[in-house]
Design a protein around this motif. Structure first.
Motif, PDB file in Angstrom:
ATOM      1  N   TYR C 120       1.872   3.935   2.721  1.00  0.00           N
ATOM      2  CA  TYR C 120       2.720   4.429   1.698  1.00  0.00           C
ATOM      3  C   TYR C 120       2.793   3.517   0.444  1.00  0.00           C
ATOM      4  CZ  TYR C 120       4.002   6.893   5.551  1.00  0.00           C
ATOM      5  OH  TYR C 120       4.550   7.176   7.097  1.00  0.00           O
ATOM      6  N   PRO C 121       1.700   3.017  -0.197  1.00  0.00           N
ATOM      7  CA  PRO C 121       1.748   1.892  -0.897  1.00  0.00           C
ATOM      8  C   PRO C 121       2.498   2.401  -2.239  1.00  0.00           C
ATOM      9  CG  PRO C 121      -0.307   3.757  -1.171  1.00  0.00           C
ATOM     10  CD  PRO C 121       0.633   4.244  -0.256  1.00  0.00           C
ATOM     11  N   VAL C 122       2.897   1.936  -3.090  1.00  0.00           N
ATOM     12  CA  VAL C 122       4.323   2.584  -3.903  1.00  0.00           C
ATOM     13  C   VAL C 122       4.362   3.157  -5.193  1.00  0.00           C
ATOM     14  CG1 VAL C 122       5.609   1.102  -4.989  1.00  0.00           C
ATOM     15  CG2 VAL C 122       5.811   0.150  -3.586  1.00  0.00           C
ATOM     16  N   ASP C 123       3.135   3.465  -5.576  1.00  0.00           N
ATOM     17  CA  ASP C 123       2.556   4.164  -6.564  1.00  0.00           C
ATOM     18  C   ASP C 123       2.306   5.548  -6.089  1.00  0.00           C
ATOM     19  OD1 ASP C 123      -0.391   3.706  -6.992  1.00  0.00           O
ATOM     20  OD2 ASP C 123       0.585   3.151  -5.420  1.00  0.00           O
ATOM     21  N   ARG C 124       2.341   5.858  -4.644  1.00  0.00           N
ATOM     22  CA  ARG C 124       2.040   6.802  -4.448  1.00  0.00           C
ATOM     23  C   ARG C 124       3.405   7.836  -3.254  1.00  0.00           C
ATOM     24  NH1 ARG C 124      -4.273   6.973  -2.596  1.00  0.00           N
ATOM     25  NH2 ARG C 124      -3.280   8.319  -1.016  1.00  0.00           N
ATOM     26  N   ALA C 125       4.148   6.319  -3.165  1.00  0.00           N
ATOM     27  CA  ALA C 125       5.586   7.074  -2.203  1.00  0.00           C
ATOM     28  C   ALA C 125       5.935   7.041  -2.585  1.00  0.00           C
ATOM     29  CB  ALA C 125       4.686   6.078  -1.424  1.00  0.00           C
ATOM     30  N   ARG C 126       6.459   6.310  -4.269  1.00  0.00           N
ATOM     31  CA  ARG C 126       7.426   6.117  -4.893  1.00  0.00           C
ATOM     32  C   ARG C 126       8.203   7.758  -5.168  1.00  0.00           C
ATOM     33  NH1 ARG C 126      10.524   2.093  -7.155  1.00  0.00           N
ATOM     34  NH2 ARG C 126      12.320   3.241  -8.441  1.00  0.00           N
ATOM     35  N   GLY C 127       9.645   7.921  -4.108  1.00  0.00           N
ATOM     36  CA  GLY C 127      10.960   8.714  -4.502  1.00  0.00           C
ATOM     37  C   GLY C 127      10.363   9.987  -3.831  1.00  0.00           C
ATOM     38  N   SER C 128       9.383   9.648  -2.756  1.00  0.00           N
ATOM     39  CA  SER C 128       8.826  11.008  -2.254  1.00  0.00           C
ATOM     40  C   SER C 128       9.040  10.831  -0.720  1.00  0.00           C
ATOM     41  CB  SER C 128       7.226  11.290  -2.037  1.00  0.00           C
ATOM     42  OG  SER C 128       6.568  12.375  -1.407  1.00  0.00           O
ATOM     43  N   SER C 129       9.078  11.926   0.483  1.00  0.00           N
ATOM     44  CA  SER C 129       9.730  11.404   1.613  1.00  0.00           C
ATOM     45  C   SER C 129       8.104  12.372   3.080  1.00  0.00           C
ATOM     46  CB  SER C 129      10.715  12.415   2.353  1.00  0.00           C
ATOM     47  OG  SER C 129      10.780  14.177   1.508  1.00  0.00           O
ATOM     48  N   ARG C 130       7.255  12.868   1.954  1.00  0.00           N
ATOM     49  CA  ARG C 130       5.776  13.230   2.737  1.00  0.00           C
ATOM     50  C   ARG C 130       5.825  12.165   3.295  1.00  0.00           C
ATOM     51  NH1 ARG C 130       3.768  15.308  -2.542  1.00  0.00           N
ATOM     52  NH2 ARG C 130       4.337  17.518  -2.727  1.00  0.00           N
ATOM     53  N   LYS C 131       4.601  12.249   4.256  1.00  0.00           N
ATOM     54  CA  LYS C 131       4.307  11.687   5.604  1.00  0.00           C
ATOM     55  C   LYS C 131       3.119  11.240   4.652  1.00  0.00           C
ATOM     56  CE  LYS C 131       3.636  11.288  10.379  1.00  0.00           C
ATOM     57  NZ  LYS C 131       3.750  12.313  11.714  1.00  0.00           N
ATOM     58  N   TYR C 132       2.586  10.317   5.518  1.00  0.00           N
ATOM     59  CA  TYR C 132       1.435   8.992   4.684  1.00  0.00           C
ATOM     60  C   TYR C 132      -0.226   9.984   4.470  1.00  0.00           C
ATOM     61  CZ  TYR C 132      -0.811   8.591   9.548  1.00  0.00           C
ATOM     62  OH  TYR C 132      -1.336   9.798  10.686  1.00  0.00           O
ATOM     63  N   ASP C 133      -0.392  11.007   5.303  1.00  0.00           N
ATOM     64  CA  ASP C 133      -1.068  12.217   5.238  1.00  0.00           C
ATOM     65  C   ASP C 133      -1.131  12.988   4.480  1.00  0.00           C
ATOM     66  OD1 ASP C 133      -1.508  13.051   8.881  1.00  0.00           O
ATOM     67  OD2 ASP C 133       0.171  13.241   7.567  1.00  0.00           O
ATOM     68  N   GLU C 134      -0.328  13.090   4.034  1.00  0.00           N
ATOM     69  CA  GLU C 134       0.597  14.229   2.567  1.00  0.00           C
ATOM     70  C   GLU C 134       0.191  13.732   1.453  1.00  0.00           C
ATOM     71  OE1 GLU C 134       3.860  16.439   4.429  1.00  0.00           O
ATOM     72  OE2 GLU C 134       3.107  16.519   6.116  1.00  0.00           O
ATOM     73  N   LEU C 135       0.362  12.197   1.287  1.00  0.00           N
ATOM     74  CA  LEU C 135       0.621  11.535  -0.014  1.00  0.00           C
ATOM     75  C   LEU C 135      -0.899  12.198  -1.201  1.00  0.00           C
ATOM     76  CD1 LEU C 135       2.004   7.972   0.732  1.00  0.00           C
ATOM     77  CD2 LEU C 135       3.662   9.901  -0.352  1.00  0.00           C
TER      78      LEU C 135
END
Lengths: 135, 135, 135, 135
Positions: C120-135
């Motif tokens: 869950y890298p910050v730049d891609r995961a920020r503000g998102s509840s998506r699972k890692y394989d959907e980022l």
């Protein structure tokens, strides 16, 4: 509650004996009335119903947690009744969640069973407890 | 599997249209055949089936864990299908556990609904999410 | 119980202040004594402990099942204490399961947190509840 | 997040070696930073964290669902590692839920262990898997 409750309605209009004019939809109707009489729809978001379902499944498992598998295959009558009551709770929430999402649980179950036939071919799955991606 | 499978057998012999000659017992039969073809009864102790049931209920809840209640009331079609597949898994294990224990799940559910009518009288339970012992 | 209980023993011999000479291993020791005094190891197979853990997690969730998220962020003191007691049960079984399998729970947790940093890298995961394989 | 985060803060100010200046509070701090960097507090209501905890506990149980108790006492190394990863997830959510509610998980666990000593006196509980109200 979901606006599209078609699965149940459509099936009843057709009066198909293989359709949902059976015990599961009777229960669905009774549960719906039960919740409306008590003004409980406000609490019955699918998110909450899914939580309640897990909670009841946990109460069911609690009866078996310290038992051996052998003991679980030979339950005393009172223990069997207690487990039956939890199983009932699981079924009731399964039906309510299906209703809330406009899902036909029987159709979904049939569909999944077909998928399982393909995922677990007899010649490869026989006698094995491995998950399908490890067969 | 339990030796006493009377609930299903008795109901069929009576040929009662309000009995279990419906979709749930059809699924029960298919699941039974499915497991026997694969020599899986060895893994299907009630203890193990109860565990599998909780595991599937958890997979169902996973779809909702970060959602708000509002979002759960308005699922996108693909998400609804994914939830339907998990709900199917829960129902399939509920049926298998009922079969293994010789329990009629519909009768148990009806029984529990009657008990709930008494535990949660409309005048006291209306609009409240309190548990019956706190009403 | 597992024969290889090295993680705890090794760490104590080193007398490393960053190691498991802390509250979690104190609890592990107390739980071990508690179970032995009562001759309970016979029931404490990892399979059974994992079941007990799920059961307690379900009891914890039960407190929140009909609450809104907002209400869960503002618990009354008595409800907070009740939840604390279930959280304690979850932690106690987590420790017992770790002990039974010879796993250092803190090391495992640190390891998983590192993996999550990558998933869950910050730049891609920020503000998102998506699972890692959907980022 | 809860306004009163005193348990952790108070303990650190005292610099008590028997207090929470150990691995669990280190993890609590790391998890807090991890969530803030990703703007995830919005999803971390106690209700949601409790759901996530159950979901992970279910994933942990899944490893054992078809195993016998004997097999669970002798896991292969790769299976043990997989279980360790799920146990880590359970611990991480336990810590996050404790933080969100301002609960000291170690203090709560110690408290519960004391209560269990009373609920399950050795002379009555020895060798029995009965629940305390059935001893």
């Amino acid at each position: 509650m979901a606006a599209t409750l078609t699965p149940f309605v459509q099936l009843e209009a057709r009066n198909d004996s293989t359709a949902m004019t059976d015990s599961l939809s009777d229960l669905a109707r009774q549960l719906d009335t039960f919740a409306h009489e008590r003004d409980w729809q406000q609490f019955h978001s699918p998110k909450n119903l899914a939580s309640a379902l897990v909670v009841e499944a946990g109460e069911l498992l609690e009866h078996f947690q310290w038992m051996t598998e052998e003991q679980s295959r030979a339950l005393a009558p009172d223990k069997r009744d207690a487990v039956g009551a939890e199983l009932a709770d699981v079924l009731l929430y399964t039906i309510q969640l299906a209703t809330a999402l406009g899902i036909d649980p029987i159709a979904a179950a049939r569909s999944k069973l077909n998928i399982n036939e393909i995922k677990y071919p007899v010649d490869r799955a026989r006698g094995s407890s491995r998950k399908y991606d490890e067969l």
